[in-house]
Scaffold this active site. Structure first.
Site, PDB file in Angstrom:
ATOM      1  N   CYS A   1       9.516 -38.160  -8.255  1.00 13.91           N
ATOM      2  CA  CYS A   1       8.250 -37.919  -8.959  1.00 13.91           C
ATOM      3  C   CYS A   1       8.060 -38.846 -10.145  1.00 13.91           C
ATOM      4  O   CYS A   1       6.935 -39.121 -10.544  1.00 13.91           O
ATOM      5  CB  CYS A   1       8.175 -36.463  -9.420  1.00 13.91           C
ATOM      6  SG  CYS A   1       9.365 -36.020 -10.710  1.00 13.91           S
TER       7      CYS A   1
ATOM      8  N   CYS B   1      16.466 -37.623  -9.309  1.00 13.19           N
ATOM      9  CA  CYS B   1      17.102 -38.739 -10.023  1.00 13.19           C
ATOM     10  C   CYS B   1      18.229 -38.272 -10.944  1.00 13.19           C
ATOM     11  O   CYS B   1      18.710 -39.049 -11.775  1.00 13.19           O
ATOM     12  CB  CYS B   1      16.056 -39.477 -10.845  1.00 13.19           C
ATOM     13  SG  CYS B   1      15.347 -38.456 -12.166  1.00 13.19           S
TER      14      CYS B   1
ATOM     15  N   GLU C   1       7.751 -25.959  13.390  1.00 17.18           N
ATOM     16  CA  GLU C   1       6.482 -25.492  12.831  1.00 17.18           C
ATOM     17  C   GLU C   1       6.217 -23.986  12.942  1.00 17.18           C
ATOM     18  O   GLU C   1       5.604 -23.407  12.038  1.00 17.18           O
ATOM     19  CB  GLU C   1       5.326 -26.273  13.481  1.00 17.18           C
ATOM     20  CG  GLU C   1       5.350 -27.737  13.120  1.00 17.18           C
ATOM     21  CD  GLU C   1       4.318 -28.561  13.879  1.00 17.18           C
ATOM     22  OE1 GLU C   1       3.543 -29.281  13.231  1.00 17.18           O
ATOM     23  OE2 GLU C   1       4.296 -28.489  15.117  1.00 17.18           O
TER      24      GLU C   1
END
Length: 1337
Positions: free
Chosen positions: A49, A57, A1277
Site C-alpha cells: 500500500c 513491508c 468462489e
C-alpha cells in the site's frame, strides 16, 4: 554560526551486512522499503500500500540503544536509519541455508496462499517473539491482537494465526532458533563484524545494539550530522536547535519539517488537498530527530508526568498501562487503538498531535486523549523561546501558535485531569472508538469521559467530556461535562445530559460534522455520540444495573481467542491427491525468495532502465484537452526522462491505441473522459518514486466548455437508472442472453394468482479486489523488434495479443512470462493490460527496459471492482411459505467503459435461482453506464449479488408469515432431478445433505436456542443467526489449458510449466499431486517453471474456479502420454530407471498435456454449500463480533484438503468484507473515489474473522458428473456466496433489538450493503428514538 560541515555518510546494517552510503550516492528521503528492494534487490519486504496500512513491508529495526521494533519500511526514511540494523525475512532464513521456524510454521501451516503478504507476517511474528521471548499458550490472545497491522486477502487469517499460536503454545521457538544480529555496540564492533558469516550468538533480546548505549555524538553542537544539503540527523537537542536557528534565520521556517517515525506520511496525503491522486507533500528541509535522546524521556515529578516528543506511541502505552491512575489506564487503552503495531512502534505521540494541528479534521486519538487528560505542551518558538504549559487545544486550534512553533518538545499531565480533587473520591474514565473494523481504522466517532465522584454522596464533583468525529475537530464539551456535576448519574441526569449535549453540539461546537467526504450520516454521528454518554452512565451504575444491562457498558464486545475446526476425508487410493499437502512454494514465499512481477527490477544505472507511472484523469464527463509534461520544474523532478501518450502510437507504424473495444490505452485529446481514472499517459523517470511524484503533478488541461454539453453525470447506478444511461445494443456482444425463464404460466399470471405476494428492491455495493500486488509489468526489448514482458496477470494470452496489437507487431514477437501473481480475484484478467501495454510502449520509445507498477491509490482509482447492482423482486408464495413465482429485474453498473461487466451480468442471471426451486421463475437484466471506474470480474462476479437477493426474498417471506427464515429456506431447496431455469436438470443434488449435516454437526438447534436465551437476557447486546444454502454451477467448457512436462533422464526429476496462473489458489501444488499420483513419484521430484505465451500459446485465462481442475486434466493427459511411452520399459524398475532406459532408446521425454472440455450443459456440475453464522451486535455503538461460522461444503473428493479448505476460508472472509466492512464510495460532485486506499477502504483483518470458524468437507460424496477431474469440485468462489449469512445474522440481531423493545422493525430491513458500522447505526435509528430506550433500570 559556522558554515555547515562536510556531509556525513550513512551507515546501515541490513541482515548483518554493513552498507556505507556516501553523500550524493543516495536519497535520504527515499523510503527504506524502496532502498531494500531497488538498491539491495531484497524481495522480502513488499510494498502493498505504501502508506503503512497493510504490513507487507514489515521489517525489524534496531536503533542504537533501543530494542528492535517492527516498522513499516515503506514509511521509514532511509536517512533516519543512521547506525541502524534492519532485519528482513531474508535475514531469518532461506532455501540456501535453513528456513527459520517462523517461516516454516506459516508455510507448512497453510498460512500462505498468494504469498505476497507472507514476509510481512513473518517479520511481525519475529517482532512479537523478540518482545515476548517467554511467550506461551497463555499469550495467544495478545498474539492475535499484535497482528493488527497485517492484512491478508487470501487465507482468511485462521491458518496464519493457528500456525503462530502453535509456535508459542508448543514452546518450539527456542532461543537458539531466534532471529539474531550483531550483539555488540555498533561503535565498538570490529569492521568485519557485519560481514562475518553466521550468527554472533546470543539471546533473543540481542538483536543489533538492542542492549547497548547509544554512541556518543560524533559532531559538536554547531556541526550537526548532515546527510545531504537538505537532510539533517541530529543526535542532541542542542544540535536540533542549531539547525532550526540556521534555517529560520533565513525566513525558511515554512520549509522545514521535523520528523521522527515519519508514519504520518501514510495518512497526510488524505488531508493535504491532493485528491484524487493523494500524495505526500514533503518540505524541502528535513530534520530527523529519531536519535535525539533528550526527547525520548518520560518523567514524573510531583504527580506531573512529562513525555518527550520523541516518545513512541508504544512506549507511551506501556507507561500509561502500568500507572495507578484509572485515567491513565483508560488513555493507554485508547492509544493502543491508534493505527497498528508497526505504526505505534515507530510513530510518536507528538507526530500524531502535529497532524491534528495541521489538519483540523484529522481524527486524532492522541489529541482526544491528551485533551481528556487536560494536558499541556511545551514548544520552542521561532524566536528560540521555550513556552511551557500551553493547553493542548490551544496548540492544535490556534493558527498563530502553530505558525510560531519551531518544534514541539513535550507534553505534561497529571493523574487526575482536574485542577483540584478530593482524596475521598473515585475517578472513573471511559473511552470509546467507533470504527469501520475492529482494528487499524480511524474513528468515525471517538469519545473520552472522565468523572470524579464523591465516595460519600455518590455525586459527581468534576467531569471532563471530549468528543471527536461528531464535530469537525476534537471538541471539549464543557456544558455537557457541567451537566454531570452535582448529579448522581441517575436516569434523570442521563436524560438531562443527552439533551444538554445535543444543544451544545448544535449551538456551541459548530454543529454536527458536515464534511461531504466523511462517508457517514449526521444522524449516525449524533446518535453514536449520545450512546457513548449512555454507556458512561451504564458504567457508573454498573453495580446497580438490572441483569439484562450487565455488560452493556463495555467499551467493546469482549473477544475470545479465535479457533477453528477442519474436517475432511482422505482417499488412500489416490494419494497424494486429496491429502493436506502444503503449497510447494510456501516456504519460498515466507522467505521472500518467491518473486513476483513487481519484484523484477530494471537496471538501476541511469539510462539503462526506466520506471513509468500512469497519469490518470482527475475529472470526468468533460473532454480531455492536453497535457504538457514539460512544464514540470526540472529542479523539482531531475530524474524525469520523458512522457508517453497517444502521440507515440504513431511511432509504432501499425500499432493501435486500443486495449479493449471502446477503451484506448491512452485517451486522445478531444475525447470525453468517462470517469476519474481514465489513463491519459505515462511519465517515465529513472526511479519509481520520481515517476510517481511527477505523474501526480502533471497539469491536465480539460475543455471546461464541454461540461455544458455533456450528459448529466451518473456516479451511482441509481443515477444511471434515473437518466436511463444504458449501454446501447451496439456496445453489447451479440451472444448476450438478457433473460432467463422457467414455468408453464406467464410469470405475471403466476404472481397474480399466488396466495401471498411481496415486492422489494435490493441495492448491493461494489467491492475492490484489493489484491496485494498492484497491477505491475516490466517490458524489455527483444532481438528482432520483439518485446519480453513480465506481467502480474491472470491472462497471459490476452497480454500477448493486446501488446502485439498496441505495438503493431506479430504475436510471435511478444513473449509474456508469469510465475505467480500477488492475488487476482478476477482483477487481473483484463485490467492488467494497461500496465503491460504502457510498459511495452515505453520500452519501444526509450529503447531500455521499463517497469510500470501502480501505487495503491492509482490502482484503486484506475481499476473498478465488483459491479453494484439494484435488483427488483416480485415474489408469489403460499400461506405455508412455498414459492410459486419469482421475478427479478437485475440492473448492473458496468462503469464508464464496458469490460467484463457483460460476463458478470450473465453470471448474475444464470446463477440467480440460487439453491431454491421455483415453479415459475423469470429474470431479466439491464446494463447501465455510469461515470465510475471500469468494473470487472471480482470473485464470484454477479453471483454474490443475485444469490443474495434470493436470500433476502426468503427472509422477507418469513417475516410476512411470522416464520423463521430457515424453515422457509429448507422447504424450497432444490431436490434431485429438479429443473433449473438455465435448462439443466439437476443431478447429485446435495444441498439437503449439506443442510442436514450442518444442522447436526454445527448443533444449529442449540445455536438457535442460545441466541434466543441471550437476547432475552441482554437488553443492549443482541445476537442473530442465519443459514445460507448455496448452489454454484461450475463448468470447464470453454477453457483451454496446456501443460508441458520435461522429464530428465539422469535422475528422473520433472519440470512442469502450465498455462494456469498461480494466484494463491494452489494450482501448482494440485497439478504436482496429480502428476505424483499418476507417475508414482515423490512431490519433491517435481518442480515448476513459469507460464508463458511462448510455452503455452492460445490458452484461456485463469478464473471462474475451474482452472485448477482443467490444468489437472491437462496433467493427466500428459501423464497418460508419458506412461504410454514408458510402457515398454515396465520391467526396468522405478520411474527414474524407466526414463533413463527410455532416453537411451531416444524416446522424447518432453510431453504436452492438453485439456479443452466441451459440454452441452450450462454447468457440468454444481457445488453445494450450507453455512450457519452467529453474530453479536452492540446496539449502542454498532460494533459486531462474528461469533461462529460453520461451513458444510460439497467438494467431491477434494484435490488437496489444505488448499481447498484454505480457499473456502479465504473466500468466506473476502465475502464477509463485502457484506460488512468494505465500502466503495464515489464523490457525488466530481466522481473521485473517496475510498481509494487503506485509510478508508477496510478489508477484514485478523480480529474481524469469526471467533470459531469450522469447515467440514462432505465425505463419501465423489463428483461423478460430466467434467469431473478425479471426482473433485471447485472451491475458489462458492464460499463467498455462503458468507452472506453474516449480513443476515447481523440483521436478525437488529430485528431482535426492535422486537425486544416492542418497536416496529421496518427500519431494520433498510440495512444497506455493505452493513458497515454506520449503516448499522442508521438502521437502528428507530430504536434510539423509542421512549423506553435510554434507561438505567
Amino acid at each position: 554560526m559556522p558554515p555547515p560541515p562536510s556531509l556525513t555518510p550513512l551507515t546501515i546494517l541490513v541482515n548483518e551486512k554493513k552498507h556505507v552510503l556516501q553523500p550524493g550516492s543516495y536519497d535520504p528521503m527515499q523510503s527504506l522499503a524502496m532502498f531494500l528492494r531497488t538498491n539491495l534487490n531484497l524481495t522480502g519486504p513488499k510494498i502493498g500500500c505504501g502508506e503503512g496500512g497493510c504490513g507487507a513491508c514489515t521489517c525489524l529495526l534496531t536503533t542504537p540503544g533501543s530494542p528492535p521494533i517492527p516498522i513499516n519500511s515503506c514509511l521509514k526514511l532511509l536517512g533516519a536509519c543512521q547506525n541502524c540494523h534492519v532485519l528482513t525475512t531474508e535475514g531469518l532464513g532461506s532455501s540456501s541455508s535453513t528456513f527459520h521456524q517462523i517461516q516454516t510454521a506459516i508455510a507448512d501451516g497453510n498460512g500462505s496462499q498468494c504469498g505476497f503478504c507472507t514476509p510481512g507476517w513473518v517479520m511481525t511474528m519475529a517482532s512479537f517473539l523478540v518482545e515476548n521471548p517467554e511467550a506461551g499458550s497463555s499469550d495467544v490472545g495478545r498474539l492475535e491482537e499484535y497482528f493488527d497491522g497485517n492484512i491478508c486477502r487470501c487465507t482468511g487469517y485462521r491458518p496464519i494465526l493457528e500456525a503462530f499460536k502453535n509456535v508459542i503454545s508448543s514452546k518450539k521457538f527456542t532461543k537458539n532458533e531466534t532471529p539474531k544480529g550483531c550483539t555488540g555496540s555498533c561503535t565498538t564492533c570490529k569492521a568485519d563484524c557485519a560481514d562475518a558469516k553466521g550468527h554472533c550468538g546470543g539471546d533473543i533480546e540481542d538483536l543489533c545494539c538492542a542492549n547497548t548505549p547509544p554512541p556518543p555524538p560524533t559532531n559538536p553542537k554547531n556541526n550537526p550530522p548532515q546527510l545531504s544539503p537538505t537532510f539533517y540527523n541530529p543526535t542532541t537537542l542542542e544540535q536540533t536547535y542549531s539547525i532550526l536557528d540556521l534555517h529560520q534565520s533565513k525566513s525558511q521556517s515554512h520549509k522545514i519539517q521535523v520528523v521522527s517515525g515519519h508514519t504520518g506520511s501514510g495518512v497526510s496525503k488524505y488531508y493535504n488537498g491532493t485528491a484524487p491522486k493523494n500524495r505526500v507533500l514533503e518540505n524541502p528541509i528535513t530534520i530527523s530527530i529519531a536519535s535525539v535522546q533528550e526527547l525520548q524521556a518520560i518523567t514524573t515529578t510531583n504527580n506531573i508526568t512529562t513525555i518527550g516528543s520523541n516518545v513512541t506511541l508504544t512506549s507511551l502505552i506501556t507507561f500509561l498501562s502500568t500507572s495507578p491512575s484509572p485515567v491513565h489506564v483508560a488513555a493507554s487503552r485508547h492509544i493502543s487503538l491508534v493505527a497498528n503495531t508497526q505504526v505505534r512502534a515507530a510513530g510518536t505521540w507528538a507526530g500524531n498531535l502535529c497532524m491534528a494541528a495541521k489538519y483540523g479534521d484529522f481524527p486524532s486519538d492522541v489529541y482526544l486523549t491528551l485533551t481528556a487528560l487536560n494536558a499541556t505542551v511545551a514548544v520552542r518558538t521561532l524566536q528560540g523561546q521555550v513556552l511551557a504549559n500551553v493547553p493542548v487545544q490551544h496548540f492544535c486550534q490556534n493558527q498563530q501558535m502553530q505558525e510560531n512553533t519551531s518544534i514541539l518538545l513535550s507534553a505534561s499531565f497529571s493523574s487526575i485531569p482536574f485542577p483540584t480533587s478530593s482524596p475521598n473520591s473515585t475517578t472513573i474514565a471511559r473511552r470509546f472508538k467507533v470504527t469501520q473494523r475492529a482494528r487499524n481504522a480511524h474513528a468515525h466517532v471517538n469519545c473520552f469521559i472522565v468523572a470524579e465522584i464523591d465516595n460519600s454522596s455518590n455525586v459527581v464533583m468534576n467531569s471532563r467530556v471530549v468528543f471527536g468525529g461528531v464535530t469537525n475537530t476534537i471538541s471539549l464539551a464543557p456544558k455537557t461535562a457541567d451537566s454531570l456535576v452535582n448529579t448522581s448519574l441517575n436516569e434523570v441526569s442521563l436524560s438531562h445530559t443527552l439533551q444538554t449535549f445535543e444543544k451544545e453540539l448544535l449551538n456551541d461546537l459548530g454543529g454536527i460534522n458536515s464534511n461531504p467526504e466523511l462517508l457517514v450520516s449526521q444522524q449516525f454521528l449524533l446518535s453514536t455520540a449520545k450512546n457513548c454518554l449512555y454507556k458512561f452512565f451504564l458504567y457508573a451504575n454498573e453495580q446497580n444495573l438490572p441483569t439484562d444491562l450487565i455488560g452493556a457498558s463495555d467499551e467493546s464486545i469482549p473477544r475470545a481467542v479465535s479457533s477453528g475446526l477442519q474436517s475432511f476425508g482422505v482417499d488412500v487410493d489416490t494419494l497424494p491427491v486429496t491429502a493436506p499437502v502444503p503449497k510447494l512454494s510456501a516456504r519460498l514465499q515466507a522467505s521472500g525468495e518467491a518473486k513476483y512481477a513487481q519484484d523484477h527490477n530494471v537496471p538501476a544505472t541511469k539510462g539503462l532502465g526506466l520506471h513509468g507511472a500512469l497519469v490518470f484523469a482527475a475529472k470526468c464527463n468533460v473532454r480531455f484537452s492536453s497535457i504538457n509534461w514539460q512544464t514540470l520544474n526540472p529542479s523539482d523532478h531531475p530524474d524525469v526522462v520523458g512522457y508517453v501518450d497517444d502521440t507515440d502510437m504513431g511511432l509504432l507504424k501499425k500499432g493501435q491505441n486500443l486495449l479493449t473495444p471502446g477503451e484506448p490505452l491512452f485517451l486522445q485529446p478531444g475525447r470525453l473522459i468517462s470517469h476519474v481514472g481514465v489513463v491519459l499517459g505515462m511519465v517515465v523517470a529513472n526511479t519509481e518514486e520520481a515517476a510517481r511524484a511527477a505523474a501526480a503533478e502533471v497539469a491536465i488541461n480539460y475543455d471546461q466548455g464541454s461540461v455544458k454539453t455533456a450528459k448529466p453525470s451518473c456516479f451511482t447506478l441509481a443515477d444511471a437508472i434515473k437518466y436511463d444511461s444504458k449501454y446501447s445494443p451496439a456496445e453489447l456482444p451479440d451472444s448476450i442472453m438478457p433473460s432467463m425463464e422457467k414455468g408453464d404460466v406467464p410469470i405475471d399470471d403466476a404472481l397474480k394468482f399466488s396466495e401471498r405476494r411481496v415486492k422489494g428492491v435490493v441495492s448491493t455495493g461494489s467491492q475492490k479486489h484489493f489484491y496485494f500486488e498492484t497491477q505491475s509489468a516490466v517490458a524489455e526489448l527483444a532481438e528482432g523488434g520483439g518485446v519480453f514482458i513480465r506481467s502480474s496477470t491472470q491472462n497471459v494470452n490476452a497480454v500477448q495479443t493486446t501488446v502485439a496489437r498496441i505495438l503493431g507487431i506479430a504475436n510471435h514477437k511478444v513473449v509474456v512470462r508469469q510465475k505467480r501473481a500477488g492475488g487476482g480475484y478476477g482483477g487481473k484478467i483484463s485490467r492488467c493490460l494497461t500496465t503491460a501495454c504502457a510498459a511495452a510502449v515505453g520500452a519501444k520509445k526509450f529503447g531500455v527496459p521499463v517497469k510500470c507498477a501502480n501505487d495503491r491509490i492509482g490502482d484503486m482509482a484506475i481499476v473498478g471492482g465488483r459491479e453494484p447492482m439494484i435488483i427488483e423482486y416480485d415474489v408469489g408464495f403460499s400461506n405455508t411459505g412455498a414459492l410459486n413465482a419469482v421475478k427479478f429485474k437485475i440492473n448492473v453498473d458496468g462503469g464508464g467503459v464496458l469490460d467484463a461487466s457483460v460476463d458478470s451480468l450473465q453470471m448474475a442471471l444464470f446463477w440467480s435461482d440460487s439453491a431454491y426451486n421455483t415453479p415459475n421463475f423469470s429474470a431479466t437484466t439491464a446494463l447501465y453506464k455510469t461515470n465510475t471506474s471500469i468494473n470487472t470480474s471480482c470473485r464470484a462476479p454477479g453471483v454474490a449479488q443475485s444469490c443474495f437477493v434470493y436470500e433476502e426474498v426468503l427472509t422477507r417471506i418469513g417475516r410476512e408469515l411470522n416464520m423463521k427464515a430457515h424453515i422457509v429456506q429448507k422447504m424450497n431447496l432444490y431436490k434431485e432431478n429438479d429443473a433449473s431455469p438455465n435448462g439443466d436438470t439437476l443431478h447429485e443434488v446435495r444441498i439437503t445433505s449439506c443442510w442436514d449435516k450442518l444442522w447436526a454437526e454445527a448443533e444449529v438447534d442449540t445455536k438457535l436456542a442460545d441466541v434466543d436465551a441471550f437476547n432475552k437476557s441482554n437488553r443492549l447486546r443482541k445476537r442473530g443467526v442465519a443459514i445460507s444454502p448455496v448452489k454454484y454451477g461450475v463448468s470447464g467448457a470453454g477453457y483451454k489449458q496446456m501443460l508441458q512436462m520435461s522429464v530428465y533422464a539422469d535422475d528422473g526429476s520433472i519440470r512442469i510449466s502450465h498455462s494456469g496462473t498461480e494466484i494463491g489458489q494452489g494450482i501448482d501444488t494440485k497439478v504436482a499431486q496429480v502428476v505424483a499420483m499418476k507417475l508414482g513419484v515423490d512431490l519433491d521430484n517435481i518442480e515448476f517453471g513459469e507460464s508463458g505465451s511462448d510455452l503455452q500459446p492460445n490458452t484461456t485465462c485463469t478464473g471462474g474456479s475451474a482452472t485448477s481442475e482443467v490444468c489437472c486434466s491437462a496433467a493427466i493427459d500428459a501423464c497418460d502420454k508419458l506412461l504410454a511411452l514408458l510402457a515398454p520399459y515396465e520391467g526396468e524398475g522405478d520411474f527414474s530407471s524407466k526414463v533413463k532406459v527410455a532416453d537411451g532408446d531416444n524416446v522424447c521425454l518432453q510431453i504436452i498435456g492438453w485439456s479443452a472440455p466441451a459440454s452441452d450443459l450450462k454447468f457440468q456440475y454444481y457445488v453445494w454449500v450450507a453455512t450457519c453464522v452467529v453474530v453479536e451486535l452492540d446496539l449502542l455503538l454498532g460494533e459486531t463480533s462474528v461469533l461462529s461460522a460453520d461451513i458444510q461444503y460439497d467438494c467431491g473428493n477434494q484435490l488437496n484438503a489444505f488448499v481447498d479448505i484454505g480457499q473456502i476460508e479465504g473466500a468466506f472472509i473476502m465475502g464477509l468484507g463485502y457484506w460488512m466492512t468494505e465500502r466503495v464510495t464515489v464523490d457525488n460532485e466530481d466522481g473521485k473515489l473517496l475510498t481509494n486506499g487503506t485509510w478508508e477502504y477496510k478489508p477484514p483483518m485478523a480480529l474481524d474473522i469469526p471467533i470459531q470458524m469450522n469447515v467440514r468437507l462432505l465425505t463419501d460424496s465423489p463428483n461423478n458428473l460430466e467434467g469431473n477431474v478425479l471426482r473433485s469440485k471447485a472451491t475458489g468462489e462458492p464460499p463467498l456466496i455462503a458468507s452472506s449469512a453474516c449480513y443476515f445474522a447481523l440483521r436478525d440481531a437488529i430485528v431482535s433489538g426492535y422486537r425486544d423493545f416492542g418497536e416496529d422493525d421496518e427500519q431494520a430491513w433498510t440495512l444497506s450493503v455493505p452493513a458497515t458500522v454506520d449503516a448499522r447505526g442508521d438502521a437502528l435509528q428507530g430504536l434510539y428514538k423509542g421512549s423506553s430506550f435510554y434507561k438505567l433500570m
